[in-house]
Scaffold this active site. Structure first.
Site, mmCIF file in Angstrom:
data_model
loop_
_atom_site.group_PDB
_atom_site.id
_atom_site.type_symbol
_atom_site.label_atom_id
_atom_site.label_comp_id
_atom_site.label_asym_id
_atom_site.label_seq_id
_atom_site.Cartn_x
_atom_site.Cartn_y
_atom_site.Cartn_z
ATOM 1 N N PHE A 1 33.936 57.249 29.054
ATOM 2 C CA PHE A 1 34.768 57.649 27.923
ATOM 3 C C PHE A 1 36.119 58.169 28.408
ATOM 4 O O PHE A 1 36.187 58.931 29.380
ATOM 5 C CB PHE A 1 34.109 58.796 27.136
ATOM 6 C CG PHE A 1 32.762 58.503 26.560
ATOM 7 C CD1 PHE A 1 32.628 58.036 25.263
ATOM 8 C CD2 PHE A 1 31.596 58.731 27.292
ATOM 9 C CE1 PHE A 1 31.382 57.790 24.712
ATOM 10 C CE2 PHE A 1 30.348 58.499 26.754
ATOM 11 C CZ PHE A 1 30.234 58.019 25.458
ATOM 12 N N ASP A 2 37.160 57.788 27.704
ATOM 13 C CA ASP A 2 38.414 58.519 27.792
ATOM 14 C C ASP A 2 38.214 59.840 27.038
ATOM 15 O O ASP A 2 37.266 59.988 26.255
ATOM 16 C CB ASP A 2 39.537 57.690 27.174
ATOM 17 C CG ASP A 2 40.881 58.407 27.211
ATOM 18 O OD1 ASP A 2 41.112 59.196 28.152
ATOM 19 O OD2 ASP A 2 41.694 58.188 26.295
#
Length: 400
Positions: free
Chosen positions: A242-243
Site C-alpha cells: 500500500f501507498d
C-alpha cells in the site's frame, strides 16, 4: 446320517485302510487361500476382516479409507456478512482483449455469438488472477486451522456482461479450479449499485469510471493494470503493498504539498506528529487483512503467516515517517514492513517485494511499478486526481 458322510472318499474301503487314511487326513494341513493380488490388496480398506492385524485397527481407519475414495467436495461459501468480500470484474480476472475488439468493431450480437461459439475455451488469466489465487491459498490454510470459521475471503465475479457469457466464465473458473460461487452479471448496466448488497470490502476492475463510482459510494476500489512483463510471485504467501497518503490515509498531507510545497509539508507533519491522519479508502481492507493475520498469530504462526503487508511510501522517515506509523498504531493496525523512499522511484523496490498487488493514488507510481513487472492498481482518491486522470482503454457496456 452315516458317520462316513463327513469323509465320502473313504466310503467302501477296508476297515484298517479307512482307519489309517482317516488319521492321515486329520494330520493333513489345511489348504491356505490363494494370495490376494497386489492390485486387489491396494483397494481393500484397512481394518477389514481377513486382513492381517485387522482386529487391532480402529474403525475410524476404515472410514477414512472410504472417505478418501469419495469425490472431493468444494468447501462451503461463507456468509457474506462474515467474510471479506473481494469483488472482481471479468476483465480484471481474465484477459478479454479479443472479445472486446469484436464488441467495439462488430457490436453486441457478434460479441455474444463469439462468446457462445467459444464457451468451452477458457480465458487466459488476467491481472487480478494471481491475487485471487493467493486469496484462495490463504483460505485453504484458514480452513485447516479453523474448520468452523467463516472469516474467510469470498470472491465475487462482478460484471456487466450478458448472462449468456456466463457459461464461458463459469467454464474458465472451473478450468483453473477457482472457488468463485457468487456471480453478478448485469447485462450492460453498471454493477456498482450491487457492491454494497454483496458486502464488498474491495472492488477491482479495469474500468476507471466504475472504480471512481465505487469510491464515491464509500467502497474501497482500484483500477488494476497488467504489468509490462511477467514477474513470478509467491504461491504460498499473499503479499499486498500500500501507498500511504490518499490510500491508507486521507489526502490531508498531499493537499498541503500541492498548496504550499514540501517545506511547509515537513513543518506540518512535525507539528501534527501525534495527531492521527484521517482514514483513506483502503484503510478498511488493511484492517481486514490484519484481522486474518491475528488468527495465524494466535496459533503461534507469526513467522509462517501466509499474509504479508507493506507500506511503500514516498514520505521520508525522519521528517514525516513518524506520523504515518503513529496513525497506524492509533488504529490498532500495523504493516509487516514499512518502506520510506523519500521521493525515490517505487518500481525497483516493488520488484524485490513481488507483491500480488500494489495500491497507489498516483499514476506515476503505478506506471513505474508496471514497467518493473508489478501488478499495480490505481486508487482514484484525493487531490492528485484533479491534476491527472489515469489512462485507460476505451470502455464499453460489455467490457466488464
Amino acid at each position: 446320517m452315516s458317520r462316513w458322510a463327513e469323509t465320502p472318499e473313504l466310503h467302501g474301503m477296508p476297515y484298517k485302510a479307512r482307519s489309517a487314511d482317516r488319521q492321515r487326513l486329520r494330520e493333513r494341513p489345511v489348504r491356505a487361500d490363494p494370495p490376494v493380488p497386489r492390485s486387489r490388496r491396494a483397494m481393500e480398506p484397512p481394518g477389514t476382516a481377513g486382513a492381517p492385524g485387522a482386529a487391532g485397527r480402529p474403525w475410524e481407519e476404515a472410514k477414512a479409507f472410504y472417505d478418501n475414495l469419495a469425490p472431493k467436495k468444494k468447501p462451503k461459501s461463507p456468509k457474506p456478512e462474515n467474510a471479506i468480500t473481494i469483488a472482481v470484474s471479468s476483465r480484471a480476472l481474465f484477459r478479454m482483449e479479443e472479445e472486446q475488439k469484436i464488441y467495439s468493431e462488430q457490436g453486441v450480437e457478434a460479441y455474444v455469438k463469439y462468446q457462445l461459439d467459444h464457451e468451452n475455451e477458457p480465458f487466459l488469466p488476467g491481472a487480478a488472477f494471481p491475487f485471487v489465487k493467493a486469496l484462495e491459498a490463504v483460505n485453504t490454510q484458514l480452513r485447516e486451522l479453523y474448520p468452523d470459521s467463516e472469516e474467510l475471503f469470498d470472491i465475487v465475479l462482478m460484471t456487466n456482461n450478458h448472462a449468456q457469457v456466463g457459461v464461458r466464465l463459469i467454464n474458465s473458473i472451473n478450468h483453473y479450479d477457482l472457488f468463485i460461487e457468487r456471480f453478478c452479471m448485469t447485462g450492460g448496466n453498471s454493477p456498482i449499485c450491487y457492491l454494497k448488497a454483496y458486502h464488498t470490502n474491495l472492488y477491482l476492475s479495469s474500468d476507471a469510471e466504475k472504480v471512481s463510482g465505487a469510491i464515491e459510494e464509500g467502497i474501497a476500489a482500484a483500477t488494476i493494470f497488467s504489468p509490462s512483463k511477467d514477474l513470478e510471485v509467491s504461491e504460498n504467501q499473499l503479499r499486498v503493498a500500500f501507498d500511504g497518503d490518499a490510500v491508507l490515509f486521507s489526502d490531508e498531507s498531499e493537499q498541503i504539498v500541492k498548496a504550499h510545497g514540501l517545506d511547509m509539508f515537513f513543518e506540518h507533519e512535525k507539528a501534527h506528529e501525534n495527531k492521527p491522519l484521517a482514514q483513506g479508502p483502503l484503510k478498511g481492507f488493511l484492517e481486514a487483512l490484519g484481522k486474518l493475520q491475528k488468527k495465524f498469530y494466535s496459533k503461534g504462526l507469526r513467522m509462517e503467516c501466509p499474509i504479508r503487508t507493506y507500506l511503500v511510501t514516498a514520505r521520508s522517515a525522519a521528517s514525516s515517517g513518524a506520523r504515518a506509523l503513529k496513525t497506524l498504531r492509533s488504529w490498532g493496525l500495523e504493516t509487516d514492513e514499512a518502506l520510506f523512499l523519500a521521493g525515490a522511484p517505487k518500481g525497483p523496490l516493488l520488484k524485490k517485494i513481488r507483491p500480488h498487488i500494489f495500491f497507489d493514488d498516483q499514476m506515476f507510481h503505478v506506471e513505474g511499478a508496471k514497467e518493473m513487472g508489478t501488478i499495480a492498481a490505481h486508487v482514484p482518491y484525493g487531490i492528485a486526481q484533479k491534476h491527472k486522470q489515469p489512462v485507460q482503454e476505451k470502455q464499453t457496456p460489455n467490457s466488464k
